[in-house]
Scaffold this active site. Structure first.
Site, mmCIF file in Angstrom:
data_model
loop_
_atom_site.group_PDB
_atom_site.id
_atom_site.type_symbol
_atom_site.label_atom_id
_atom_site.label_comp_id
_atom_site.label_asym_id
_atom_site.label_seq_id
_atom_site.Cartn_x
_atom_site.Cartn_y
_atom_site.Cartn_z
ATOM 1 N N CYS A 172 -3.204 -13.378 -4.542
ATOM 2 C CA CYS A 172 -2.996 -13.831 -3.161
ATOM 3 C C CYS A 172 -3.263 -15.328 -3.014
ATOM 4 O O CYS A 172 -3.691 -15.787 -1.955
ATOM 5 C CB CYS A 172 -3.869 -13.037 -2.197
ATOM 6 S SG CYS A 172 -5.648 -13.205 -2.488
ATOM 7 N N ASP B 103 -6.585 -5.662 -6.543
ATOM 8 C CA ASP B 103 -6.277 -6.501 -5.377
ATOM 9 C C ASP B 103 -7.400 -7.524 -5.197
ATOM 10 O O ASP B 103 -8.159 -7.472 -4.226
ATOM 11 C CB ASP B 103 -6.126 -5.626 -4.134
ATOM 12 C CG ASP B 103 -5.770 -6.422 -2.885
ATOM 13 O OD1 ASP B 103 -5.257 -7.555 -3.036
ATOM 14 O OD2 ASP B 103 -6.034 -5.926 -1.773
ATOM 15 N N ASP C 100 -16.040 -2.266 -4.737
ATOM 16 C CA ASP C 100 -16.068 -3.606 -4.143
ATOM 17 C C ASP C 100 -17.481 -4.166 -4.293
ATOM 18 O O ASP C 100 -18.462 -3.403 -4.317
ATOM 19 C CB ASP C 100 -15.669 -3.567 -2.661
ATOM 20 C CG ASP C 100 -15.266 -4.937 -2.130
ATOM 21 O OD1 ASP C 100 -14.059 -5.215 -2.077
ATOM 22 O OD2 ASP C 100 -16.163 -5.728 -1.763
ATOM 23 N N ASN D 191 -19.615 -5.458 -9.025
ATOM 24 C CA ASN D 191 -18.752 -6.585 -9.360
ATOM 25 C C ASN D 191 -17.676 -6.082 -10.320
ATOM 26 O O ASN D 191 -17.987 -5.666 -11.441
ATOM 27 C CB ASN D 191 -19.582 -7.697 -10.003
ATOM 28 C CG ASN D 191 -18.770 -8.928 -10.332
ATOM 29 O OD1 ASN D 191 -17.559 -8.882 -10.497
ATOM 30 N ND2 ASN D 191 -19.441 -10.068 -10.419
ATOM 31 N N PHE E 275 -11.601 -3.998 -5.996
ATOM 32 C CA PHE E 275 -11.631 -4.980 -4.892
ATOM 33 C C PHE E 275 -11.104 -4.300 -3.626
ATOM 34 O O PHE E 275 -10.207 -4.792 -2.946
ATOM 35 C CB PHE E 275 -10.779 -6.215 -5.214
ATOM 36 C CG PHE E 275 -11.046 -6.838 -6.554
ATOM 37 C CD1 PHE E 275 -12.111 -7.715 -6.729
ATOM 38 C CD2 PHE E 275 -10.233 -6.564 -7.636
ATOM 39 C CE1 PHE E 275 -12.347 -8.304 -7.967
ATOM 40 C CE2 PHE E 275 -10.459 -7.148 -8.883
ATOM 41 C CZ PHE E 275 -11.519 -8.027 -9.044
ATOM 42 N N ARG F 279 0.832 -1.206 0.000
ATOM 43 C CA ARG F 279 0.000 0.000 0.000
ATOM 44 C C ARG F 279 0.870 1.260 0.000
ATOM 45 O O ARG F 279 0.520 2.271 -0.611
ATOM 46 C CB ARG F 279 -0.945 -0.033 1.198
ATOM 47 C CG ARG F 279 -1.980 -1.140 1.111
ATOM 48 C CD ARG F 279 -3.072 -0.982 2.131
ATOM 49 N NE ARG F 279 -2.834 -1.667 3.375
ATOM 50 C CZ ARG F 279 -3.286 -2.896 3.661
ATOM 51 N NH1 ARG F 279 -3.970 -3.573 2.769
ATOM 52 N NH2 ARG F 279 -3.061 -3.445 4.842
#
Length: 422
Positions: free
Chosen positions: A366, A326, A270, A298, A248, A232
């Site tokens: 991730c 992200d 988000d 979405n 996101f 970040r």
């Protein structure tokens, strides 16, 4: 092994022994040849067929991962003193890796960090995150479930003796992994050993000099994604004077860092209205709401909408010259990696088509199944499809409070790139 051992014996295949010798701590169900009777969650000694001791670990009778090794030192006894050392080692690592990394004039980075990262800290199945005075734990294995009455007081003791204002533990034992271990899903304050229990699971946390209002009871994971702390900052460093699209966004940490870095405008997106509401509250909390706005949508549908409709793009605050992607893990198994790669390729393609030449893209994955090389391949394919070239600014990983244990690829799960579109 000549000395007497107090733990039941479990014999494994040569294949399992080779993996253990290479440093991986798991023994799978099909690799067990013979096991002495013992209770679920017990400490067991693991031996190869030829009688060579391979280590001691915690037994999970209902899991495909039958044993998780916790020590390869034959002199260790897995008593309270052993776990006290493990907790102390884990905290010392955070102090060394993050203690001197705080932004000037800001809170210590150890005020919000992961204190225990499962296998990487020798405590398989245990996650503990610190949010100021609260520890939030997730227990995913039966062995750690039985050790909670020992390890929880040790966590409080070790941190408090180091002068840390840590008072209580909130348990987020509601992860799906517990079902595989035959454990119930629960959440709530741990009330053992006279721990202070607050009236609410809503807490204020400061990270990178920014305040966040977190709901540790209902938010994803333990309430926040601490692994992106320094990523970040990387976005903050390039955000000055830019119009930023944070996709996101969860509760807004990338967007807030961009705004704090001098962005002209930030749009946070988000799919969760709860997350959007918290992100908006966090913007107000930091006095950044005059340069930020929020959309519940979405992202997979939202990005093509912006690309195809100029009016819609202007309505959302575009054109944007910095986009942050992200996403949640698109794959949680090896069998769905190809499908996940298409998803990463799609969102990066859409972002690249929205960015002007000279714009910036911060993008990540991730999921440890989506390896660094697979992610890079998906991004490169997206760039080719979008007819752009990427100039790499930076390549990063998860923050060091989520240490990567070599020989255990599952501990390396976050890869993060910053590019300029040229």
């Amino acid at each position: 092994m000549k000395q007497a051992r107090p733990y039941p014996k479990l014999i494994v295949t040569r294949k399992a022994a080779r993996a253990l010798k290479a440093g991986h701590p798991w023994v799978f169900e099909g690799e067990v040849i013979e096991a002495e009777p013992c209770a679920n969650g017990s400490v067991v000694d693991v031996f190869e067929e030829n009688g060579t001791w391979q280590g001691a670990g915690l037994l999970s009778q209902e899991s495909k991962i039958r044993v998780r090794i916790v020590t390869r030192n034959a002199n260790d006894r897995l008593d309270e003193a052993f776990w006290a050392r493990r907790v102390a080692y884990a905290w010392e690592h955070r102090k060394v890796a993050m203690g001197g990394c705080a932004l000037p004039g800001c809170e210590p980075d150890t005020n919000a960090c992961r204190v225990v990262f499962s296998e990487a800290d020798g405590m398989p199945g245990l996650i503990v995150d610190r949010y100021e005075h609260v520890l939030v734990s997730q227990v995913g294995t039966v062995g750690m479930e039985l050790l909670r009455p020992i390890i929880y007081p040790l966590l409080l003791k070790v941190l408090q003796e180091d002068g840390q204002d840590v008072r209580c533990i909130y348990e987020r034992n509601d992860s799906p992994s517990r079902v595989k271990e035959g454990l119930p899903q629960t959440k709530g304050w741990w009330d053992g050993q006279g721990a202070e229990v607050p009236d609410t699971p809503r807490i204020k946390v400061v990270e990178n000099g920014l305040s966040f209002d977190l709901d540790i009871e209902n938010s994803q994971k333990t309430g926040f994604f601490l692994d992106q702390k320094y990523n970040r900052r990387a976005v903050r460093q390039i955000a000055g004077g830019r119009r930023v699209l944070d996709c996101f966004c969860h509760v807004g940490p990338f967007g807030l860092n961009a705004a704090a870095g001098g962005a002209d405008f930030v749009r946070c997106v988000d799919v969760s209205q709860t997350a959007i509401d918290l992100a908006a509250e966090n913007a107000r909390l930091n006095g950044l709401d005059d340069r930020m706005d929020f959309t519940c949508a979405n992202v997979l549908e939202y990005l093509p909408e912006l690309r195809k409709g100029r009016a819609r793009l202007r309505e959302e605050g575009g054109p944007f010259d910095l986009i942050v992607l992200d996403p949640p893990a698109f794959t949680k198994s090896r069998g769905t990696v190809k499908h996940a790669a298409r998803g990463y390729r799609e969102i990066n393609y859409e972002a690249m088509r929205l960015l002007p030449r000279g714009g910036y893209l911060a993008t990540c994955s991730c999921s440890h199944f989506m390896t660094r090389d697979l992610l890079a391949e998906a991004i490169a394919d997206a760039a080719h499809q979008a007819n752009v070239q990427l100039k790499q600014v930076e390549e990063r990983q998860q923050a060091p409070d989520h240490p990567i244990l070599w020989g255990v690829p599952e501990t390396h799960y976050l890869d993060f790139f910053v590019f300029q579109v040229v």
